[in-house]
Design a protein around this motif. Structure first.
Motif, PDB file in Angstrom:
ATOM      1  N   SER A 185       0.816  -1.212   0.000  1.00  0.00           N
ATOM      2  CA  SER A 185       0.000   0.000   0.000  1.00  0.00           C
ATOM      3  C   SER A 185       0.854   1.268   0.000  1.00  0.00           C
ATOM      4  N   HIS A 186       2.163   1.155   0.198  1.00  0.00           N
ATOM      5  CA  HIS A 186       3.018   2.338   0.202  1.00  0.00           C
ATOM      6  C   HIS A 186       4.144   2.273  -0.815  1.00  0.00           C
ATOM      7  N   GLY A 187       4.087   1.294  -1.727  1.00  0.00           N
ATOM      8  CA  GLY A 187       5.098   1.194  -2.778  1.00  0.00           C
ATOM      9  C   GLY A 187       4.658   1.995  -3.996  1.00  0.00           C
ATOM     10  N   VAL A 188       4.922   1.455  -5.162  1.00  0.00           N
ATOM     11  CA  VAL A 188       4.612   2.191  -6.396  1.00  0.00           C
ATOM     12  C   VAL A 188       3.114   2.425  -6.554  1.00  0.00           C
ATOM     13  N   PHE A 189       2.305   1.681  -5.801  1.00  0.00           N
ATOM     14  CA  PHE A 189       0.859   1.930  -5.741  1.00  0.00           C
ATOM     15  C   PHE A 189       0.555   3.394  -5.426  1.00  0.00           C
ATOM     16  N   ARG A 190       1.462   4.057  -4.714  1.00  0.00           N
ATOM     17  CA  ARG A 190       1.244   5.446  -4.292  1.00  0.00           C
ATOM     18  C   ARG A 190       1.561   6.483  -5.376  1.00  0.00           C
ATOM     19  N   ILE A 191       2.267   6.065  -6.416  1.00  0.00           N
ATOM     20  CA  ILE A 191       2.758   7.051  -7.395  1.00  0.00           C
ATOM     21  C   ILE A 191       1.631   7.887  -8.020  1.00  0.00           C
ATOM     22  N   PRO A 192       0.533   7.264  -8.472  1.00  0.00           N
ATOM     23  CA  PRO A 192      -0.530   8.114  -9.037  1.00  0.00           C
ATOM     24  C   PRO A 192      -1.024   9.174  -8.051  1.00  0.00           C
ATOM     25  N   GLY A 193      -1.112   8.819  -6.786  1.00  0.00           N
ATOM     26  CA  GLY A 193      -1.531   9.790  -5.775  1.00  0.00           C
ATOM     27  C   GLY A 193      -0.533  10.927  -5.635  1.00  0.00           C
ATOM     28  N   TYR A 194       0.748  10.587  -5.617  1.00  0.00           N
ATOM     29  CA  TYR A 194       1.788  11.630  -5.557  1.00  0.00           C
ATOM     30  C   TYR A 194       1.656  12.594  -6.743  1.00  0.00           C
ATOM     31  N   LEU A 195       1.478  12.022  -7.933  1.00  0.00           N
ATOM     32  CA  LEU A 195       1.458  12.876  -9.133  1.00  0.00           C
ATOM     33  C   LEU A 195       0.186  13.715  -9.178  1.00  0.00           C
ATOM     34  N   SER A 196      -0.908  13.115  -8.742  1.00  0.00           N
ATOM     35  CA  SER A 196      -2.170  13.846  -8.704  1.00  0.00           C
ATOM     36  C   SER A 196      -2.069  15.050  -7.774  1.00  0.00           C
ATOM     37  N   THR A 197      -1.459  14.846  -6.609  1.00  0.00           N
ATOM     38  CA  THR A 197      -1.368  15.928  -5.626  1.00  0.00           C
ATOM     39  C   THR A 197      -0.381  16.999  -6.100  1.00  0.00           C
ATOM     40  N   LEU A 198       0.685  16.563  -6.779  1.00  0.00           N
ATOM     41  CA  LEU A 198       1.630  17.548  -7.338  1.00  0.00           C
ATOM     42  C   LEU A 198       0.943  18.367  -8.431  1.00  0.00           C
ATOM     43  N   ALA A 199       0.191  17.692  -9.294  1.00  0.00           N
ATOM     44  CA  ALA A 199      -0.474  18.386 -10.405  1.00  0.00           C
ATOM     45  C   ALA A 199      -1.512  19.388  -9.893  1.00  0.00           C
ATOM     46  N   SER A 200      -2.083  19.096  -8.722  1.00  0.00           N
ATOM     47  CA  SER A 200      -3.147  19.961  -8.194  1.00  0.00           C
ATOM     48  C   SER A 200      -2.628  21.273  -7.619  1.00  0.00           C
ATOM     49  N   GLY A 201      -1.304  21.353  -7.447  1.00  0.00           N
ATOM     50  CA  GLY A 201      -0.737  22.551  -6.839  1.00  0.00           C
ATOM     51  C   GLY A 201      -0.904  22.607  -5.326  1.00  0.00           C
ATOM     52  N   HIS A 209      -5.651   3.506   5.652  1.00  0.00           N
ATOM     53  CA  HIS A 209      -6.430   3.989   4.517  1.00  0.00           C
ATOM     54  C   HIS A 209      -5.990   3.321   3.223  1.00  0.00           C
ATOM     55  N   GLY A 210      -4.690   3.107   3.085  1.00  0.00           N
ATOM     56  CA  GLY A 210      -4.171   2.436   1.882  1.00  0.00           C
ATOM     57  C   GLY A 210      -4.742   1.040   1.731  1.00  0.00           C
ATOM     58  N   ASP A 211      -4.951   0.354   2.855  1.00  0.00           N
ATOM     59  CA  ASP A 211      -5.493  -1.003   2.792  1.00  0.00           C
ATOM     60  C   ASP A 211      -6.975  -0.998   2.434  1.00  0.00           C
ATOM     61  N   VAL A 212      -7.694   0.066   2.811  1.00  0.00           N
ATOM     62  CA  VAL A 212      -9.085   0.193   2.379  1.00  0.00           C
ATOM     63  C   VAL A 212      -9.129   0.391   0.867  1.00  0.00           C
ATOM     64  N   GLN A 213      -8.202   1.224   0.360  1.00  0.00           N
ATOM     65  CA  GLN A 213      -8.141   1.455  -1.086  1.00  0.00           C
ATOM     66  C   GLN A 213      -7.854   0.163  -1.834  1.00  0.00           C
ATOM     67  N   ILE A 214      -6.929  -0.624  -1.294  1.00  0.00           N
ATOM     68  CA  ILE A 214      -6.586  -1.891  -1.958  1.00  0.00           C
ATOM     69  C   ILE A 214      -7.768  -2.851  -1.908  1.00  0.00           C
ATOM     70  N   ALA A 215      -8.452  -2.913  -0.756  1.00  0.00           N
ATOM     71  CA  ALA A 215      -9.624  -3.802  -0.636  1.00  0.00           C
ATOM     72  C   ALA A 215     -10.708  -3.378  -1.627  1.00  0.00           C
ATOM     73  N   ALA A 216     -10.897  -2.059  -1.775  1.00  0.00           N
ATOM     74  CA  ALA A 216     -11.906  -1.565  -2.711  1.00  0.00           C
ATOM     75  C   ALA A 216     -11.520  -1.948  -4.133  1.00  0.00           C
ATOM     76  N   ARG A 217     -10.253  -1.778  -4.461  1.00  0.00           N
ATOM     77  CA  ARG A 217      -9.763  -2.092  -5.803  1.00  0.00           C
ATOM     78  C   ARG A 217      -9.938  -3.575  -6.106  1.00  0.00           C
ATOM     79  N   GLU A 218      -9.704  -4.394  -5.089  1.00  0.00           N
ATOM     80  CA  GLU A 218      -9.735  -5.843  -5.315  1.00  0.00           C
ATOM     81  C   GLU A 218     -11.100  -6.449  -5.002  1.00  0.00           C
ATOM     82  N   GLY A 219     -12.041  -5.611  -4.569  1.00  0.00           N
ATOM     83  CA  GLY A 219     -13.399  -6.099  -4.349  1.00  0.00           C
ATOM     84  C   GLY A 219     -13.581  -6.934  -3.088  1.00  0.00           C
ATOM     85  N   HIS A 220     -12.683  -6.783  -2.116  1.00  0.00           N
ATOM     86  CA  HIS A 220     -12.818  -7.542  -0.865  1.00  0.00           C
ATOM     87  C   HIS A 220     -13.745  -6.818   0.113  1.00  0.00           C
TER      88      HIS A 220
END
Lengths: 341, 341
Positions: free
Chosen positions: A50-66, A189-200
């Motif tokens: 939940s804290h590896g490369v899985f986080r990259i889109p979030g990092y980029l989204s927050t950077l892009a948002s200013g 929170h990362g584990d909730v995101q993963i559970a949602a993604r995987e449908g658990h």
């Protein structure tokens, strides 16, 4: 859901360099990119999904948002003989910690204990990387970071606390440190995101939906719902303590203080972080690492076969042996993000 | 079980003086008696039933056994600019804390943070009285104390950890401090004793019997059984941290280290205690007590009507108004113990 996934194995340095190129391409300075890339690659290496490369889109989204300043230069303040403060300048917490580390270590070695108060900072990573290096140096470290209002205080009905993890690291004689990193929420929170993604579905007692009703559906938690503290009123009290230490004491925002509604895509909590580092070689506990080793043997003898941090160290050793596994599709996406698609 | 109990109301000073006479008559010095009596009377005043006069027979039993030195003179050591150590000399932890308090406060005010490592000490009281006074002085305090092997580590089968409480205190602007004191076991040992005495059963998940099987019978827990940590692996990790901070770091015994079998009647764990005290007036968090107040208002607004410590303050105010309630039979016993029967 994918039923077969192809994995690519890469050396640490290659993932780290790729992530650094991605960060720079999306608006960070070289210095910030270096710290974040090492942090994120370490999580991937150690199996912290939940804290590896899985986080990259979030990092980029927050950077892009200013919302966060990827080029912020942390300002280190020597405020008292045992007290270092850092204004992270609306940047990430990890470069602020790196900037303060030399002064913090000097104070710890001299005083026996010192404190690092980071404010005006964004923490979007695991917390164990912030404490483990101190224990590798023979020191004991505690870290507290608050995040964003997503946890309902015990007995309440409205989210207020962040997931507010506490991390602890202690050296062992002749072995990797004991390190834990635990959200004071019932689930990270990362584990909730993963559970949602995987449908658990989740176990009982982890969260509530947008109406404050208990739910086991991770999507309902993410869609206006909230998490519950772990362990009832005790976890709730610890979460409150994290707000006070990481925000009130540092001068950072509480988890409910900031409003990112004007920054669509913002993902990173704009809060604070507190570290307390102790030198156990002072005083009567000078054989601390040996005592830790005795405790570990007793825990093993009592039937607790896996110690805090063990799973990461095992995965780390495996990654060193065969390389770090990344989903091949994910790797292609990462290369595209680096402009190397 | 008694169905009607008569209560006697006494002023604080009278209970305190009575308890001090009892302690001295049973082998403590005047100095130690004064500290223990104030501590125990405060718990009675604040409605901490399991740590008020209920504890007196245990104190006297342990003193009679020769297990603890009621006349020990704590030796305070100034080991580093931020680090005070105390050898409690096989005496109680509370007089050790009192002996070290002036030096500790001086270091906290100068450095911003300081640590007090008490070893060779017995802690048989609530932990909140150790932290609350610092918050009354505007400081933030954390305390950790280990006890006696009675908690099974998560995933294990043998008791190893103590009930290992963590206490925290933080000042509020214009109100009594936020203070919590929580056992990292699912229930405090004193509460198991009270449940056993009163014939109550406990909720699920609090303990195991002598065969390691889950039980709701407090007597089965006390008769060779053990407690479980609160909150599963997270509470267990925190309990481990308390062993490391309160014992390994201070040079005190782990909860499983001591053998009191040669001292029948011994009741007090012979371990260590760690305090970390922070001066929030350093650095950017100089408005700490105001920030705490904001957090309290938000917690109230989120529906958490009772804050940590509130019940004690309410009972304290009531005790100040009408006197401290003591069961009349218990009071007669106490007077007899003071030789005033």
């Amino acid at each position: 859901m994918s039923t077969s996934t192809s994995k690519t194995l890469l050396p640490f340095s290659e993932i780290e360099a790729l992530l650094a190129r991605i960060f720079v391409r999306h608006g960070t300075s070289d210095d910030v990119a270096k710290v974040l890339a090492a942090n994120c690659a370490s999580a991937q290496r150690d199996g912290s999904d939940s804290h590896g490369v899985f986080r990259i889109p979030g990092y980029l989204s927050t950077l892009a948002s200013g919302w966060v300043d990827g080029k912020a230069v942390p300002r280190v303040e020597d405020v008292a003989p045992g007290y270092v403060a850092v204004d992270a300048g609306n940047g990430f917490a990890q470069p602020a910690l790196e900037a303060a580390r030399p002064l913090l270590l000097e104070k710890v070695r001299h005083n026996g204990i010192a404190l690092l108060a980071i404010r005006n900072s964004h923490h979007f990573a695991a917390l164990w990387p912030d404490v483990e290096p101190f224990a590798q140096d023979g020191l004991v470290a505690l870290a507290f970071v608050n995040s964003m209002a997503c946890v309902v205080p015990h007995g309440g009905h409205k989210p207020l606390f962040g997931t507010n993890p506490i991390a602890f690291a202690a050296p062992r004689a002749g072995a990797d440190p004991l390190v834990f990193d635990l959200a004071t929420s019932a689930i990270a929170h990362g584990d909730v995101q993963i559970a949602a993604r995987e449908g658990h579905t989740l176990p009982e007692g982890y969260g509530v939906d947008r109406n404050g009703e208990p739910t086991r559906d991770p999507a309902a938690i993410l869609d206006g719902g909230a998490l519950l503290p772990f362990g009832g009123y005790k976890g709730s009290a610890l979460s409150m303590m994290v707000e006070l230490l990481a925000a009130a004491l540092t001068g950072g925002n509480f988890s409910f203080d900031f409003d990112w509604s004007q920054h669509p895509g913002a993902k990173t909590p704009w809060t604070g972080e507190l570290l307390i580092v102790i030198d156990p070689s002072k005083g009567a506990g000078s054989n601390f690492a040996q005592r830790t080793e005795i405790l570990v043997r007793e825990m093993q003898d009592a039937g607790q076969t896996r110690q805090p941090g063990d799973r990461r160290y095992r995965q780390r050793a495996e990654s060193a042996r065969v390389g770090i596994a990344i989903d091949t599709c994910e790797l292609e996406k990462l290369r595209a993000l680096a402009g190397e698609g």
